[in-house]
Design an enzyme around this catalytic site. Structure first.
Site, short mmCIF file in Angstrom:
data_model
loop_
_atom_site.label_atom_id
_atom_site.label_comp_id
_atom_site.label_asym_id
_atom_site.label_seq_id
_atom_site.Cartn_x
_atom_site.Cartn_y
_atom_site.Cartn_z
N SER A 159 0.84 -1.19 0.00
CA SER A 159 0.00 0.00 0.00
C SER A 159 0.88 1.25 0.00
CB SER A 159 -0.96 -0.04 1.20
OG SER A 159 -1.94 0.94 1.08
N ASP A 276 -5.30 -2.84 -3.46
CA ASP A 276 -4.32 -2.58 -2.42
C ASP A 276 -3.61 -3.85 -1.93
OD1 ASP A 276 -3.46 -2.08 0.49
OD2 ASP A 276 -3.99 -0.07 -0.19
#
Length: 358
Positions: A159, A276
């Protein structure tokens, strides 16, 4: 001709049969999918030439409406598999095997082993706007060892942690990076509605501005980026090789992608539909001795984090940035915490690896 007649009848307000409605819905869905794919391939991969300061509220509303179907579909797919693996007592968010290559291996690319051979290595978790704690950790390492010594280290990130991993692997001066943070944070704190769908644009601008021209060469084999590939079922992929600087930036964006929040539609990278990296692996450790930088107390138990903030910030700060003073405290906290850790036995072993690595 029959389909053209159906469309004409619809425009005139005439009643349509069930088959005609079904045909129109199929056409609308196909056009939407084609548009989302085209957006993911072309528009979403452009590096902006300036920092985008937001869009009009009507434009944002239209972007949210456009992104909603794709976002809901991706969320439903992920949620179904999360529930399945939780029921099987094998949580999807916790990888169960080591990775030894990237998504391009089956297309003739070489496979770069994920490091577990004794190099000094640092893993950085995701955490949105709280991840600038990691910048403080990197600053502390940069001040202590210098850019040259840190070239021996290996970095991994998931992320927003992947942004810091790429920056660190390139030896970028942390002060250069920090210079951008207050302005970016202010936009998402003070004008959050206007900037709701532009996080990806900000990340691209930051990376394009600070990464050196040979960033992809510096990062190949040294920067390991965790992404979640949605198909055929959600699974973790560690990206290790980058053909160009833009390819590296695309990999980082794939690791940070939250549908509609980052940008509307879908994120496509190396033939994958990505979201993500934290969905499947939020702290991609490279070895048992990796310096694992977490953000929350459960990162200690769930991910065996080495350090977490000694002065943690509230979780809502993941999506709503804190004020400038709090951001600075976060940054300074990272510097203090890594300085303290380097005085520990683990820290001294880490420093010794930087001194001896080839």
């Amino acid at each position: 001709m029959a389909r053209a007649t159906t469309l004409a009848r619809a425009l005139e307000g005439a009643a349509l049969t069930r088959e005609e409605w079904r045909w129109m819905l199929v056409v609308a869905a196909a056009l939407y999918a084609a548009n989302a794919l085209a957006h993911g391939v072309f528009h979403a991969k452009r590096n902006p030439m300036y920092l985008e300061t937001g869009k009009g509220r009507l434009v944002v509303a239209m972007r949210v409406a456009y992104g909603a179907p794709a976002a809901l579909a991706q969320a439903a797919w992920i949620a179904a598999w999360i529930a399945f693996w939780e029921a099987a007592r094998k949580p999807m968010w916790k990888p169960r095997r080591r990775h030894h290559g990237d998504a391009g291996a089956r297309r003739g690319r070489r496979r770069t082993p994920v490091v577990h051979d004794g190099h000094a290595s640092v893993a950085m978790c995701g955490g949105g706007f709280r991840t600038w704690y990691h910048l403080g950790v990197y600053h502390g390492l940069y001040e202590r060892f210098g850019a040259k010594a840190l070239e021996k280290a290996r970095w991994s990130g998931s992320s927003v942690g992947s942004i810091m991993a790429a920056i660190a692997a390139c030896g970028v001066d942390p002060d250069v990076v920090w210079a951008h943070i207050p302005e970016i944070a202010a936009l998402h704190r003070d004008s959050w509605m206007e900037n709701l769908t532009t996080v990806g644009s900000k990340c691209r601008f930051l990376l394009d501005d600070v990464l050196p021209a040979d960033a992809h060469e510096r990062c190949t084999g040294r920067c390991f980026i965790s992404v979640t590939s949605l198909l055929p079922l959600p699974h973790n992929v560690i990206l290790t090789e980058y053909d160009t600087r833009d390819d590296l930036i695309d990999a980082v964006i794939a690791s940070t992608y939250i549908p509609t929040w980052t940008f509307p539609g879908v994120c496509l990278h190396k033939g994958m539909v990505c979201v993500d990296g934290g969905v499947c692996n939020n702290l991609a450790s490279l070895s048992p001795a990796t310096l694992r930088v977490g953000l929350d107390p459960e990162d200690k138990t769930d991910w065996d984090a080495t350090i977490i903030p000694s002065e943690p910030k509230p979780r809502y700060a993941t999506f709503i940035p804190l004020d400038d003073a709090e951001l600075w405290d976060m940054y300074e906290c990272g510097k203090r915490d890594i300085a303290s850790w380097l005085r520990s036995d683990e820290g001294r072993k880490f420093a010794a690896k930087l001194a001896t690595d080839d």
